[in-house]
Every structure is written in structure tokens, then in C-alpha cells.
Design an enzyme around this catalytic site. Structure first.
Site, PDB file in Angstrom:
ATOM      1  N   HIS A 236       0.863  -1.186   0.000  1.00  0.00           N
ATOM      2  CA  HIS A 236       0.000   0.000   0.000  1.00  0.00           C
ATOM      3  C   HIS A 236       0.893   1.227   0.000  1.00  0.00           C
ATOM      4  O   HIS A 236       1.839   1.302   0.776  1.00  0.00           O
ATOM      5  CB  HIS A 236      -0.922   0.013   1.221  1.00  0.00           C
ATOM      6  CG  HIS A 236      -2.071   0.951   1.033  1.00  0.00           C
ATOM      7  ND1 HIS A 236      -1.918   2.314   1.073  1.00  0.00           N
ATOM      8  CD2 HIS A 236      -3.374   0.709   0.748  1.00  0.00           C
ATOM      9  CE1 HIS A 236      -3.091   2.876   0.830  1.00  0.00           C
ATOM     10  NE2 HIS A 236      -3.989   1.935   0.631  1.00  0.00           N
ATOM     11  N   ARG A 283      -1.931   1.137  -7.530  1.00  0.00           N
ATOM     12  CA  ARG A 283      -1.151   1.166  -6.284  1.00  0.00           C
ATOM     13  C   ARG A 283       0.323   0.844  -6.469  1.00  0.00           C
ATOM     14  O   ARG A 283       1.174   1.436  -5.809  1.00  0.00           O
ATOM     15  CB  ARG A 283      -1.718   0.148  -5.316  1.00  0.00           C
ATOM     16  CG  ARG A 283      -2.968   0.633  -4.695  1.00  0.00           C
ATOM     17  CD  ARG A 283      -3.429  -0.329  -3.651  1.00  0.00           C
ATOM     18  NE  ARG A 283      -4.636   0.246  -3.079  1.00  0.00           N
ATOM     19  CZ  ARG A 283      -5.436  -0.367  -2.261  1.00  0.00           C
ATOM     20  NH1 ARG A 283      -5.181  -1.604  -1.896  1.00  0.00           N
ATOM     21  NH2 ARG A 283      -6.494   0.226  -1.783  1.00  0.00           N
ATOM     22  N   HIS A 344       0.742  -5.001   2.127  1.00  0.00           N
ATOM     23  CA  HIS A 344      -0.687  -4.783   2.379  1.00  0.00           C
ATOM     24  C   HIS A 344      -1.556  -5.965   1.998  1.00  0.00           C
ATOM     25  O   HIS A 344      -2.371  -6.422   2.774  1.00  0.00           O
ATOM     26  CB  HIS A 344      -1.098  -3.548   1.575  1.00  0.00           C
ATOM     27  CG  HIS A 344      -2.502  -3.129   1.780  1.00  0.00           C
ATOM     28  ND1 HIS A 344      -3.006  -2.843   3.023  1.00  0.00           N
ATOM     29  CD2 HIS A 344      -3.525  -2.938   0.893  1.00  0.00           C
ATOM     30  CE1 HIS A 344      -4.283  -2.488   2.906  1.00  0.00           C
ATOM     31  NE2 HIS A 344      -4.624  -2.558   1.629  1.00  0.00           N
TER      32      HIS A 344
HETATM   33  C1  LIG Z   1      -5.507  -1.891   6.734  1.00  0.00           C
HETATM   34  C2  LIG Z   1      -6.245  -2.640   5.659  1.00  0.00           C
HETATM   35  C3  LIG Z   1      -7.165  -1.975   4.861  1.00  0.00           C
HETATM   36  C4  LIG Z   1      -7.858  -2.660   3.866  1.00  0.00           C
HETATM   37  N1  LIG Z   1      -8.808  -1.987   3.137  1.00  0.00           N
HETATM   38  C5  LIG Z   1      -9.548  -2.684   2.247  1.00  0.00           C
HETATM   39  C6  LIG Z   1     -10.624  -2.065   1.561  1.00  0.00           C
HETATM   40  O1  LIG Z   1     -10.929  -0.892   1.777  1.00  0.00           O
HETATM   41  N2  LIG Z   1     -11.328  -2.796   0.668  1.00  0.00           N
HETATM   42  C7  LIG Z   1     -11.029  -4.101   0.395  1.00  0.00           C
HETATM   43  O2  LIG Z   1     -11.706  -4.722  -0.434  1.00  0.00           O
HETATM   44  N3  LIG Z   1     -10.023  -4.716   1.043  1.00  0.00           N
HETATM   45  C8  LIG Z   1      -9.294  -4.054   1.967  1.00  0.00           C
HETATM   46  N4  LIG Z   1      -8.286  -4.694   2.630  1.00  0.00           N
HETATM   47  C9  LIG Z   1      -8.064  -6.116   2.378  1.00  0.00           C
HETATM   48  C10 LIG Z   1      -9.174  -6.896   3.052  1.00  0.00           C
HETATM   49  O3  LIG Z   1      -9.458  -6.306   4.306  1.00  0.00           O
HETATM   50  C11 LIG Z   1      -8.771  -8.332   3.261  1.00  0.00           C
HETATM   51  O4  LIG Z   1      -8.272  -8.882   2.074  1.00  0.00           O
HETATM   52  C12 LIG Z   1      -9.974  -9.151   3.688  1.00  0.00           C
HETATM   53  O5  LIG Z   1     -10.557  -8.550   4.817  1.00  0.00           O
HETATM   54  C13 LIG Z   1      -9.539 -10.567   3.991  1.00  0.00           C
HETATM   55  O6  LIG Z   1     -10.596 -11.227   4.606  1.00  0.00           O
HETATM   56  P1  LIG Z   1     -10.391 -12.727   5.013  1.00  0.00           P
HETATM   57  O7  LIG Z   1     -11.665 -13.163   5.605  1.00  0.00           O
HETATM   58  O8  LIG Z   1      -9.856 -13.488   3.878  1.00  0.00           O
HETATM   59  O9  LIG Z   1      -9.213 -12.691   6.109  1.00  0.00           O
HETATM   60  P2  LIG Z   1      -9.071 -11.867   7.447  1.00  0.00           P
HETATM   61  O10 LIG Z   1     -10.087 -10.822   7.574  1.00  0.00           O
HETATM   62  O11 LIG Z   1      -7.658 -11.454   7.544  1.00  0.00           O
HETATM   63  O12 LIG Z   1      -9.355 -12.963   8.554  1.00  0.00           O
HETATM   64  C14 LIG Z   1      -8.429 -13.971   8.793  1.00  0.00           C
HETATM   65  C15 LIG Z   1      -8.878 -14.754   9.995  1.00  0.00           C
HETATM   66  O13 LIG Z   1      -8.099 -15.930  10.097  1.00  0.00           O
HETATM   67  C16 LIG Z   1      -7.666 -16.086  11.418  1.00  0.00           C
HETATM   68  N5  LIG Z   1      -6.455 -16.882  11.397  1.00  0.00           N
HETATM   69  C17 LIG Z   1      -5.259 -16.623  10.801  1.00  0.00           C
HETATM   70  N6  LIG Z   1      -4.418 -17.648  11.016  1.00  0.00           N
HETATM   71  C18 LIG Z   1      -5.085 -18.556  11.747  1.00  0.00           C
HETATM   72  C19 LIG Z   1      -4.752 -19.801  12.317  1.00  0.00           C
HETATM   73  N7  LIG Z   1      -3.535 -20.347  12.177  1.00  0.00           N
HETATM   74  N8  LIG Z   1      -5.677 -20.460  13.040  1.00  0.00           N
HETATM   75  C20 LIG Z   1      -6.911 -19.933  13.236  1.00  0.00           C
HETATM   76  N9  LIG Z   1      -7.287 -18.760  12.725  1.00  0.00           N
HETATM   77  C21 LIG Z   1      -6.384 -18.076  11.997  1.00  0.00           C
HETATM   78  C22 LIG Z   1      -7.492 -14.676  11.925  1.00  0.00           C
HETATM   79  O14 LIG Z   1      -7.506 -14.679  13.339  1.00  0.00           O
HETATM   80  C23 LIG Z   1      -8.723 -14.031  11.322  1.00  0.00           C
HETATM   81  O15 LIG Z   1      -9.844 -14.312  12.096  1.00  0.00           O
HETATM   82  C24 LIG Z   1      -7.591  -4.022   3.643  1.00  0.00           C
HETATM   83  C25 LIG Z   1      -6.659  -4.675   4.435  1.00  0.00           C
HETATM   84  C26 LIG Z   1      -6.003  -4.009   5.437  1.00  0.00           C
HETATM   85  C27 LIG Z   1      -5.016  -4.749   6.303  1.00  0.00           C
END
Ligand SMILES: Cc1cc2nc3c(=O)[nH]c(=O)nc-3n(C[C@H](O)[C@H](O)[C@H](O)COP(=O)(O)OP(=O)(O)OC[C@H]3O[C@@H](n4cnc5c(N)ncnc54)[C@H](O)[C@@H]3O)c2cc1C
Length: 518
Positions: A236, A283, A344
Site C-alpha cells: 500500500h 497502487r 498490504h
Molecule cells: C488496513 C487494511 C485496509 C484494507 N482496506 C480494504 C478495503 O478498503 N477494501 C477491500 O476490499 N479490502 C481491503 N483490505 C483487504 C481486506 O481487508 C482483506 O483482504 C480481507 O478482509 C480478507 O478477509 P479474510 O476473511 O480473507 O481474512 P481476514 O479478515 O484477515 O481474517 C483472517 C482470519 O483468520 C484467522 N487466522 C489466521 N491464522 C489462523 C490460524 N492459524 N488459526 C486460526 N485462525 C487463523 C485470523 O484470526 C482471522 O480471524 C484491507 C486490508 C487491510 C489490512
């Protein structure tokens, strides 16, 4: 422990998937584990919003598809891009029905614009869209009697034929460590879902929370599951330079979307000569330009000048950014914000089909830990929450179908072996784990970060080998702890990223090897 469905991770993907499964199948048991509390995830920190075509007078699916393909630099799967963009609208409506609230203006969703988008199409909740989504999904998930939630439980390894000695060629659940008691539990499941998010912690500066250590990817690698696109790490461009409570805080692209300008400390608006869209260029281009500017000037950061945004508008749209800036003595929009690029988003991950299933039967991967083909070599801003919603839905539909098919008999799951191995871990080893993690982050940042070289990748591989050997020794000789699990996964993901980066012979999307520049 036996369950029908094991969901690993409680971000937008895991929560959405579990809600869908529970809604449609009240008779099946779903177990969700989460490494920390349910809230802590990348999702929670998402600021900008979700890219969904909503204003059909100005915008169209075709335009969103086109923007995604351009960002992905020829590496996207067009079919995936098309269905994700088209299905996004319905998925967003469901999210709203489940209680998530998004900003509205004149009775219509308020839309913002981010880098690489040709229209305003980002649906948001002020500058804390992820938190709003995460909280409403957690509220919803707690209403289901058939979902068990295990916080502070960490995936160690997936259970496969390797453990069971069988030949069904499936995934049968996972070994999980309880972080507090440090006990290893076997959770058998007919369907296992990885929704473990990204791996930003591989680098010294990352917008991801501390738990983003690529655990799902590491476990999938050990289960011999195919991984793709790992060199495509999105940095980012604008993270707040001073750390807030030890964490790198993101300054959303939406701030640039509202007119903020990037300037060197000497006052030069350097993006003008680098891309026709200037601050709103993709980006990777903005991140590289800032990194170059920092390298050339010797300054530690560049400035984000927000003075064209009124005080009222800034406070209304970016209250969290303002609050965090104030914690380190900066008062936007009056003060310019010092910014640096930070790791990011992982565009790559576990290769899945159009329904989120990996190449190992019974193992799904959704959200950031997956590689669906949507992002190709570079994710278009705010397409990741969209991808998570669409693929959680598809994976749930497919899982229901799979559960109707011939699965191994129930007593097979009951008799899966327990985890083997128990030892004592000394405090000295805990220090070693922290040291190795830092060493790895430093290595990845300097050799496998925004700027790479072929020699640097070779050096990284050699140094990583030593880190790997030390990690293996700690793993073999000591009781398994959360720290050891994370380090082991970080080493695996780093290795795959280096090897895949060596295999890329041209610069595409966010991948940038300086040796390939004329
Ligand atoms: C600061 C920031 C801003 C962002 N802004 C945007 C945005 O505006 N728009 C957009 O589309 N995307 C954005 N993103 C990207 C987006 O937020 C993520 O790609 C998305 O939320 C991922 O969702 P997920 O459910 O795949 O994983 P996550 O939301 O990361 O959830 C992962 C989960 O897995 C769990 N976990 C990890 N390892 C283990 C393990 N070994 N055992 C058990 N549990 C585990 C964690 O505890 C968590 O609960 C942003 C990301 C960040 C960091």
C-alpha cells in the site's frame, strides 16, 4: 472433536461462509476457530470499502471488469472477473440485510473512488467499513445454535491421508492448538475451510495485524496443495510513517480519491510526471514512486497534502484516520500526513476453482488466502472484500452439494490419529523465535520487497535456508506453541514466494525485478 464443517478464520470470508451454511443447513454442526478474538483480522482494518457497481446510470459491470483486468496486468481469469463483478450486487444486498450499514446520500449509497477505478463505486461506512462489516457479521453469527465458536485456537496442520494412512485423497479436518492451554486438539470434519487471510507480517512494515502470518498457506503447503501468484504482493503506498501503538496504520486511498496530493518534503508533486492519473494511478506505481522518491531524497517519508479537503468533510469521512494521526501529533487536513509504503495485500494464495475448492477434495480456501484468478498480478482497490463475499457464497453452495456425495464413513473420522509430539519449551527458545521472525521480516523487506534483483533473490534463498534449519530444530525439539507455528508458516510462505519470484522472467503487475528494467 468431530464436526461437519470446520471453518478456520473469522474474517469476512469465514463468517460469511459459516452464516450461509448455518442458514441453509440447521442440522449440520459448524465449528469456527479463530487465532485471537473473533474481531481481530484484516477485515476489521479495511477502511476504503467494497467495490460494487451500484450507480447503473453512470457505471456498468463492463467498466468494473475492464478496470479489474487493467490492474491485473493480463493475469486475471476473465470469467472469474465477470462473475465476481456481476454477483457482487446481490452479495452486498445480503450483507445489508444482515445488518451492515453503509453511508447513504440522498437515499442512495454514497460512493467513493479509489486508484485504478474509472467511476465512483466504492460502498463504504465512513473510513471503517471493515469494522462495520466484521461487527455485523459477528452479531449475526452468534444467533445460530449450530455454530460453535472457538476463539484463541490456532490451526497447526490439516489432516490428510498422510496422517490417516487412507487413500481418499481428501482433507479430514485439522490439528489445532489452544493458545492458552497449549494443548493440541484434533478436529475432524467432512469439509474444511481455510479463511485465514494474508501474510503481511512477512515484512517489517505491514498494514496487516500481527496475526497475519500466512498460517493457512503454510498448512496448505505442507498438505501439498498447489499455490499460485505468491510474488504478487501489493504494497500500500500510504501507511502512516510513525507507528501507532507499535502498528503500522493505513491511510486509505479514499483520501487521495477526495483530492489529497503526494508531495516530496521539498514540495514537489512527483506523481504528475509518473502517471496520467497521478495520485490515483494503480497502487504498485504509486508505491514504487514513493519508494523511489524516498531512496533519491534520503528522506524517511513523503507527505500527503490533504489541504484541499475541508475540515468538516475530512472529519465526516475519515474520523479514524484523523484520530490515529492525532495520536502521533499530526492534525489533518491542516497538517500534511507523513506516509511510507507498507506490505498490504497478498494477491496470490491457494489455487481454487470457481467454487473456492482447492485441489485437495474437501478443502476450500476463501478470501485473501486464496488465488481465484480475480486479481491476477495486481488487485484493484476494494476488490478483495468483494471477492470474499462472492467466493464465500459459492463455496457454501458447493459444500452443500459435496456433503450429499459419498464421503468416508463416520467412524473413519472418529478414528483419525491424535497429534504426536510433546516437549518442554524454554524461555531461551522463545527469544530465539522472536529473533528469527525479525530476521525473516528484515530479509523479506530488503531482498523480496518492492524492489527485487535476481542476485537479491538468490541471497534471500540462501539466508532463508539458515532460518529454516534453525526453525526446524526448534520445531523438532520443543513443544509446539503459537510462536513456533507462526514462524514455521512464515518460513514456508517466504520460501515459496522467493522460488516463485525467481521463476518470473518479466515485470508484471506488482512484481518488480530491477534487473528486468531497460
Ligand atoms: C488496513 C487494511 C485496509 C484494507 N482496506 C480494504 C478495503 O478498503 N477494501 C477491500 O476490499 N479490502 C481491503 N483490505 C483487504 C481486506 O481487508 C482483506 O483482504 C480481507 O478482509 C480478507 O478477509 P479474510 O476473511 O480473507 O481474512 P481476514 O479478515 O484477515 O481474517 C483472517 C482470519 O483468520 C484467522 N487466522 C489466521 N491464522 C489462523 C490460524 N492459524 N488459526 C486460526 N485462525 C487463523 C485470523 O484470526 C482471522 O480471524 C484491507 C486490508 C487491510 C489490512
Amino acid at each position: 472433536m468431530d464436526t461437519n464443517i470446520l471453518v478456520i478464520g473469522s474474517g469476512i470470508s469465514g463468517l460469511t461462509y459459516a452464516i450461509k451454511m448455518a442458514e441453509q443447513n440447521p442440522d449440520i454442526e459448524i465449528t469456527m476457530i479463530s487465532k485471537n478474538n473473533l474481531l481481530e483480522s484484516n477485515t476489521r482494518y479495511a477502511q476504503g470499502g467494497i467495490a460494487v457497481v451500484s450507480n447503473f446510470k453512470k457505471d456498468s459491470f463492463e467498466k468494473h471488469v475492464e478496470d479489474t483486468l487493467i490492474a491485473g496486468a493480463g493475469q486475471c481469469d476473465e470469467e472469474v472477473v465477470k462473475f465476481v463483478v456481476e454477483e457482487g450486487h446481490d452479495r452486498l444486498q445480503e450483507l445489508i440485510e444482515w445488518g451492515a450499514q453503509f453511508d447513504v446520500k440522498s437515499n442512495e449509497l454514497h460512493l467513493t473512488k479509489e486508484g485504478g477505478h474509472s467511476e465512483k463505486r466504492i460502498v463504504h461506512h465512513k473510513d471503517k467499513t471493515g469494522l462495520e462489516i466484521q461487527k455485523s457479521l459477528i452479531k449475526k453469527i452468534k444467533t445460530f445454535a449450530n455454530i460453535s465458536l472457538l476463539e484463541n485456537h490456532t490451526l497447526v496442520d490439516l489432516i490428510t491421508d498422510h496422517h490417516s494412512g487412507s487413500e481418499y485423497k481428501r482433507c479430514y479436518g485439522a490439528y489445532v492448538i489452544s493458545n492458552l492451554e497449549q494443548e493440541i486438539i484434533k478436529i475432524s470434519a467432512q469439509i474444511t475451510v481455510l479463511s485465514t487471510g494474508g501474510a503481511g507480517q512477512l515484512f517489517s512494515h505491514s498494514t496487516n495485524p500481527k496475526n497475519a502470518t500466512g498460517d493457512g498457506l503454510g498448512a496448505a503447503y505442507r498438505a501439498k496443495v498447489y499455490m499460485e501468484g505468491l510474488p504478487y504482493v501489493q504494497f500500500h503506498p500510504t501507511a502512516l510513517y510513525p507507528k501507532v501503538n507499535g502498528n503500522t496504520f493505513l491511510i486509505s486511498e479514499a483520501v487521495r480519491g477526495e483530492g489529497a496530493l503526494l508531495k516530496s518534503l521539498a514540495g514537489e508533486r512527483f506523481m504528475l510526471k509518473r502517471h496520467e492519473k497521478a495520485e490515483l494511478a494503480p497502487r504498485d506505481i504509486v508505491a514504487r514512486s514513493i519508494a523511489e522518491m524516498i531512496n533519491q531524497s534520503g528522506d524517511d517519508y513523503v507527505l500527503l497534502d490533504c489541504s484541499s479537503i475541508s475540515e468538516k468533510a475530512f472529519l465526516n469521512q475519515f474520523p479514524t484516520i484523523r484520530e490515529n494521526c492525532k495520536k502521533v501529533g499530526i492534525n489533518p487536513p491542516k497538517d500534511p500526513i507523513p506516509v511510507i509504503p507498507a506490505a498490504h495485500y497478498f494477491c496470490g494464495g491457494i489455487r481454487v476453482n470457481h467454487y473456492g475448492e482447492s485441489q485437495l477434495k474437501g478443502l476450500y480456501a476463501i478470501g485473501e488466502c486464496s488465488y481465484t484468478g480475480l486479481h491476477g498480478a495486481n488487485r484493484l482497490a476494494s476488490n478483495s472484500l468483494l471477492e470474499s463475499l462472492v467466493f464465500s457464497h459459492r463455496a457454501a453452495l458447493d459444500s452443500i452439494e459435496q456433503m450429499k456425495k459419498n464421503l468416508p464413513p463416520q467412524d473413519f473420522y472418529t478414528h483419525l490419529p491424535d497429534w504426536k509430539g510433546e516437549h518442554y519449551i524454554s524461555n531461551k527458545k522463545i527469544d530465539a523465535i522472536v529473533k528469527l521472525k525479525k530476521q525473516l521480516q528484515n530479509l523479506m523487506t530488503t531482498k523480496v520487497g518492492i524492489f527485487k534483483t535476481s542476485m537479491g533473490l538468490l541471497e534471500a534463498e540462501a539466508t532463508l535456508k539458515n532460518i529454516f534449519l534453525e526453525t526446524q530444530e526448534i520445531y523438532r525439539q520443543n513443544k509446539l506453541t503459537l510462536g513456533v507455528c507462526e514462524l514455521r508458516n512464515m518460513v514456508s510462505v517466504a520460501y515459496l514466494m522467493i522460488k516463485q519470484s525467481q521463476g518470473l522472467k518479466e515485470n508484471i503487475g506488482v512484481f518488480y525485478n530491477q534487473d528486468y528494467v531497460d
